[in-house]
Scaffold this motif. Structure first.
Motif: not given
Lengths: 115, 254
Positions: A58, B158-160, B102, A77, A83, A35, A55, B73-75, B165, B108, B131, A33, A51, B129, B127, A53, A62
């Protein structure tokens, strides 16, 4: 230990930033995740995830992580790879599942808590 | 009289960090009209702050539904769409209260607030982007409580997605529709089950939208619906196959 040594000992596939494997790895963080990584990973960590992807890079940038290892043979990917080259974040792949990979890293002295 | 309308309910603006800076209201409206879209849904990540600007620029053509793409929360991503601005703002307030962090524009992308002409009037520093610390169950319940539509985003990605998820589309989540990409395992599935299915058992229809992050992507994927007029309530009726309204077809263009 240096990331390059981890790569050699665990036979990780290197996708990019081959010349940036000299970072010191003392700690790892495992999460899928974004987050959670943003909240809890620490600078210099080696990130273990499935994962692949964009992000991921990024978030790794970060948090100033030293590299990302994809488990179960997963490959990044194309945009993720581009990136990563831009940001100078080594992307690696292990054919092992997360539990096994992390167990082996732990056996090599990489920890998940403290500094 | 019911007629066919093409709708694209998943369109970002320059407020989403991953969207191009060219996603400004005049360009978006021009492109939507070129594509023959009757309705677009403006859904930026965790924010609806550019909705009004797009609606003002469109002047009714296309009809602009206000919404956002909530990251739970689970993205899991889901589209929350509303018929009225006040409901959107209430969800906005809830999401912002549960969204930490932030933006790092260098990593991003920038998050521009714009006016109807596309001039930047501010920067959103949250922020977006990230969750929101809200479960998918809570978000779906809140959206419905506010009279909105909850559509699971790109369930075959395959994501989000709810499938990536959670492993499945949980039957307990009463999505109004499931968004699929043009290709993928759902390509040959019909949009809806026959109308003689009892309402309680009818699963959510499959729809297809662009998820446009740059102007040229608007309308590349869309959904054709049979509606009395282009608007929120008619779309809700079509998703429920109510009184002749229905989802006709998913459209993809290369």
């Amino acid at each position: 230990m240096k990331l390059v040594e981890i790569v050699e000992r665990l036979d990780l596939k290197v996708h990019c930033c081959r010349d940036q494997l000299d970072g010191d790895i003392t700690r790892g963080y495992a999460s899928d995740l974004m987050s959670d990584v943003i909240a809890h990973a620490q600078e210099g960590d080696l990130w273990i995830t499935l994962q692949v992807h964009l992000n991921v890079v990024a978030v790794a940038a970060m948090k100033s992580l030293n590299g990302v290892v994809f488990i179960n043979g997963k490959e990044p990917e194309p945009e993720t790879l581009d990136r990563a080259r831009e940001e100078g974040i080594p992307l690696l792949t292990s054919g092992l599942p997360a539990f096994e990979l992390i167990g082996r890293l732990y056996g090599m002295g990489i920890r998940g808590a403290g500094r | 009289m019911l007629t066919e309308h093409h709708v694209d309910l998943h369109v970002h603006t320059c407020l989403s960090p991953c969207a191009d800076a060219d996603m400004i209201p005049p360009a978006m409206v021009r492109r939507a009209r070129e594509c023959g879209l009757s309705v677009i849904g403006v859904c930026d990540h965790n924010s609806g702050e550019n909705v009004r600007a797009v609606r003002e620029a469109a002047e009714g053509k296309p009809v602009v539904l206000g919404g956002m793409e909530v990251n739970t929360r689970e993205e899991v991503h889901l589209l929350a769409l509303f018929g009225d601005q006040e409901a959107l703002e209430k969800l906005q307030e809830l999401v912002y209260r549960h969204l930490a962090g932030w933006n790092r524009a260098d990593l991003f992308g920038e998050q521009y607030l714009v006016d109807r002409e596309g001039y930047a009037v501010g920067i959103n520093r949250r922020l977006l982007i990230g969750a929101a610390d809200l479960s998918i169950d809570r978000v779906v319940a809140e959206v419905h409580g506010l009279g909105g539509l909850a559509i699971a985003s790109h369930i075959d990605r395959p994501s989000y997605s709810v499938i990536s998820q959670l492993g499945t589309v949980p039957p307990s989540l009463a999505f109004d529709a499931l968004e699929v990409t043009g290709a993928g395992p759902f390509a040959r599935e019909p949009c809806d089950l026959p109308a003689d299915q009892p309402p309680g058992l009818r699963p959510a229809p499959l729809v297809c939208f662009s998820d446009a992050h740059r102007t040229r992507e608007i309308g590349l994927r869309s959904t054709s619906m049979l509606l009395a007029e282009p608007g929120f309530e008619e779309i809700r009726r079509a998703l429920r196959a109510w009184s002749g309204r229905r989802v006709l077809r998913r459209n993809t263009r290369s």
